[in-house]
Write a protein that holds these residues in place. Sequence first.
Motif, mmCIF file in Angstrom:
data_model
loop_
_atom_site.group_PDB
_atom_site.id
_atom_site.type_symbol
_atom_site.label_atom_id
_atom_site.label_comp_id
_atom_site.label_asym_id
_atom_site.label_seq_id
_atom_site.Cartn_x
_atom_site.Cartn_y
_atom_site.Cartn_z
ATOM 1 N N ASP A 1 0.848 -1.192 0.000
ATOM 2 C CA ASP A 1 0.000 0.000 0.000
ATOM 3 C C ASP A 1 0.886 1.246 0.000
ATOM 4 O OD1 ASP A 1 -2.197 -1.671 0.132
ATOM 5 O OD2 ASP A 1 -2.431 -1.468 2.302
ATOM 6 N N LEU A 2 0.677 2.122 -0.985
ATOM 7 C CA LEU A 2 1.429 3.368 -1.096
ATOM 8 C C LEU A 2 0.482 4.534 -0.892
ATOM 9 C CD1 LEU A 2 3.359 2.542 -4.420
ATOM 10 C CD2 LEU A 2 4.007 1.944 -2.073
ATOM 11 N N THR A 3 0.824 5.475 -0.035
ATOM 12 C CA THR A 3 -0.013 6.650 0.184
ATOM 13 C C THR A 3 0.865 7.893 0.221
ATOM 14 O OG1 THR A 3 0.090 6.296 2.585
ATOM 15 C CG2 THR A 3 -1.837 5.420 1.431
ATOM 16 N N ARG A 4 0.287 9.005 -0.246
ATOM 17 C CA ARG A 4 1.016 10.272 -0.228
ATOM 18 C C ARG A 4 0.023 11.410 -0.391
ATOM 19 N NH1 ARG A 4 5.390 12.358 -4.761
ATOM 20 N NH2 ARG A 4 5.764 14.415 -3.840
ATOM 21 N N ASN A 5 0.209 12.501 0.344
ATOM 22 C CA ASN A 5 -0.580 13.711 0.158
ATOM 23 C C ASN A 5 0.113 14.585 -0.880
ATOM 24 O OD1 ASN A 5 -2.630 13.183 2.121
ATOM 25 N ND2 ASN A 5 -1.165 13.697 3.737
ATOM 26 N N THR A 6 -0.647 15.017 -1.894
ATOM 27 C CA THR A 6 -0.067 15.793 -2.986
ATOM 28 C C THR A 6 -0.896 17.030 -3.271
ATOM 29 O OG1 THR A 6 -1.330 14.786 -4.817
ATOM 30 C CG2 THR A 6 0.603 13.586 -4.014
ATOM 31 N N GLU A 7 -0.258 18.046 -3.840
ATOM 32 C CA GLU A 7 -0.995 19.217 -4.309
ATOM 33 C C GLU A 7 -1.726 18.900 -5.609
ATOM 34 O OE1 GLU A 7 1.433 22.648 -4.660
ATOM 35 O OE2 GLU A 7 2.081 22.651 -2.570
ATOM 36 N N GLN A 8 -1.140 18.072 -6.413
ATOM 37 C CA GLN A 8 -1.707 17.765 -7.723
ATOM 38 C C GLN A 8 -2.994 16.962 -7.643
ATOM 39 O OE1 GLN A 8 0.468 14.838 -9.903
ATOM 40 N NE2 GLN A 8 -0.438 15.357 -11.876
ATOM 41 N N ALA A 9 -3.019 15.933 -6.801
ATOM 42 C CA ALA A 9 -4.123 14.978 -6.823
ATOM 43 C C ALA A 9 -4.637 14.641 -5.435
ATOM 44 C CB ALA A 9 -3.676 13.704 -7.543
ATOM 45 N N GLY A 10 -4.464 15.558 -4.477
ATOM 46 C CA GLY A 10 -4.950 15.320 -3.121
ATOM 47 C C GLY A 10 -4.261 14.127 -2.495
ATOM 48 N N LYS A 11 -4.977 13.391 -1.666
ATOM 49 C CA LYS A 11 -4.422 12.181 -1.077
ATOM 50 C C LYS A 11 -4.470 11.065 -2.104
ATOM 51 C CE LYS A 11 -4.686 8.931 2.764
ATOM 52 N NZ LYS A 11 -5.354 8.552 4.031
ATOM 53 N N VAL A 12 -3.314 10.531 -2.406
ATOM 54 C CA VAL A 12 -3.199 9.458 -3.394
ATOM 55 C C VAL A 12 -2.945 8.145 -2.668
ATOM 56 C CG1 VAL A 12 -1.903 8.585 -5.369
ATOM 57 C CG2 VAL A 12 -2.321 11.051 -5.137
ATOM 58 N N SER A 13 -3.748 7.144 -2.981
ATOM 59 C CA SER A 13 -3.567 5.802 -2.411
ATOM 60 C C SER A 13 -3.421 4.813 -3.559
ATOM 61 C CB SER A 13 -4.767 5.418 -1.541
ATOM 62 O OG SER A 13 -4.901 6.294 -0.442
ATOM 63 N N ILE A 14 -2.347 4.068 -3.536
ATOM 64 C CA ILE A 14 -2.095 3.053 -4.563
ATOM 65 C C ILE A 14 -1.942 1.708 -3.868
ATOM 66 C CG2 ILE A 14 -0.582 2.299 -6.425
ATOM 67 C CD1 ILE A 14 0.325 5.200 -6.753
ATOM 68 N N ARG A 15 -2.763 0.765 -4.256
ATOM 69 C CA ARG A 15 -2.676 -0.581 -3.691
ATOM 70 C C ARG A 15 -2.197 -1.518 -4.786
ATOM 71 N NH1 ARG A 15 -7.497 -3.340 -0.319
ATOM 72 N NH2 ARG A 15 -6.712 -1.783 1.164
ATOM 73 N N ILE A 16 -1.143 -2.256 -4.484
ATOM 74 C CA ILE A 16 -0.550 -3.179 -5.445
ATOM 75 C C ILE A 16 -0.665 -4.599 -4.908
ATOM 76 C CG2 ILE A 16 1.600 -3.879 -6.569
ATOM 77 C CD1 ILE A 16 2.455 -0.904 -6.387
ATOM 78 N N ALA A 17 -1.175 -5.497 -5.726
ATOM 79 C CA ALA A 17 -1.231 -6.919 -5.379
ATOM 80 C C ALA A 17 -0.357 -7.679 -6.363
ATOM 81 C CB ALA A 17 -2.667 -7.434 -5.438
ATOM 82 N N VAL A 18 0.668 -8.343 -5.858
ATOM 83 C CA VAL A 18 1.604 -9.075 -6.702
ATOM 84 C C VAL A 18 1.092 -10.504 -6.897
ATOM 85 C CG1 VAL A 18 3.960 -9.932 -6.922
ATOM 86 C CG2 VAL A 18 3.535 -7.659 -5.939
ATOM 87 N N ASP A 19 0.945 -10.906 -8.155
ATOM 88 C CA ASP A 19 0.461 -12.252 -8.453
ATOM 89 C C ASP A 19 1.572 -13.221 -8.834
ATOM 90 O OD1 ASP A 19 -2.199 -11.608 -7.968
ATOM 91 O OD2 ASP A 19 -2.525 -10.922 -10.017
ATOM 92 N N SER A 20 2.617 -12.719 -9.500
ATOM 93 C CA SER A 20 3.674 -13.634 -9.919
ATOM 94 C C SER A 20 5.030 -12.931 -9.943
ATOM 95 C CB SER A 20 3.370 -14.219 -11.303
ATOM 96 O OG SER A 20 3.464 -13.225 -12.310
ATOM 97 N N TRP A 21 6.066 -13.713 -9.679
ATOM 98 C CA TRP A 21 7.459 -13.277 -9.716
ATOM 99 C C TRP A 21 8.205 -14.220 -10.640
ATOM 100 C CZ3 TRP A 21 9.123 -9.389 -6.216
ATOM 101 C CH2 TRP A 21 8.186 -9.053 -5.215
ATOM 102 N N LYS A 22 9.166 -13.645 -11.365
ATOM 103 C CA LYS A 22 9.962 -14.503 -12.248
ATOM 104 C C LYS A 22 11.304 -13.845 -12.524
ATOM 105 C CE LYS A 22 9.965 -16.637 -16.847
ATOM 106 N NZ LYS A 22 9.219 -16.739 -18.125
ATOM 107 N N LYS A 23 12.359 -14.592 -12.367
ATOM 108 C CA LYS A 23 13.671 -14.105 -12.757
ATOM 109 C C LYS A 23 13.819 -14.313 -14.267
ATOM 110 C CE LYS A 23 16.085 -14.940 -8.407
ATOM 111 N NZ LYS A 23 17.249 -15.626 -7.775
ATOM 112 N N PRO A 24 14.244 -13.283 -15.010
ATOM 113 C CA PRO A 24 14.394 -13.427 -16.473
ATOM 114 C C PRO A 24 15.385 -14.527 -16.823
ATOM 115 C CG PRO A 24 14.544 -11.120 -15.787
ATOM 116 C CD PRO A 24 14.570 -11.939 -14.542
#
Length: 213
Positions: free
Chosen positions: A190-213
């Motif tokens: 969960d990423l959160t930040r207060n900004t002048e541009q877009a108010g309070k921004v909340s970004i939630r990321i759910a990782v489904d898969s990992w892979k080494k190239p």
Amino acid sequence: MTRLPRPGLRRAAALGAASAALLLGGCAGMPGQESAAPATAAPAYQESIDISGRISVQYEQNDRPQSLHGSFIWSQTAQNTDLELLSPLGQTVATISVKPGIATLVESGKPPRVAPDVDELAAQSLGWPLPVSGMRQWLQGSGTDSAGKPFRAQPGTDYAAFATLDGWRVAYANWQTDPDSGATRPKRIDLTRNTEQAGKVSIRIAVDSWKKP
């Protein structure tokens, strides 16, 4: 990297042109049920890794709340980063490519935009900040805190959130065990930040898969 089924974006309110197509759909099903892992540090940082998952964004535009949902495909090497933002009906709505000294963002139906700073480019184009540079480490459970000190999240303890120099709060809500390596990796960030541009921004990321190239 293995591609996810390409989801589509459904939005709660009208978005600006730059992010209108981005991530509409429903991330209501973003995982959060996984139990906390034992109290060990996140695995060692990998310079090259491919990641796919889902993303949910909340921000403000013209004093009105906006909500975006979709999926992403992330690929990084020691010097380059490539990010593809997808909408659940199968469209690629934006791609971001970062190489030494230059970042390029392409939205569907628009000419490429180029800038030296990827985070500024994303904010100007999408209408809300997407901290691509920080995500190179954050997706793997590490980063640099507001005091300039290295941070590594520890699953199963309170030491799983930190603030960054540029004002983001990075919190690790859930973890998962890699079936191949047995390593404990972030599942939801969960990423959160207060900004002048877009108010309070909340970004939630759910990782489904990992892979080494």
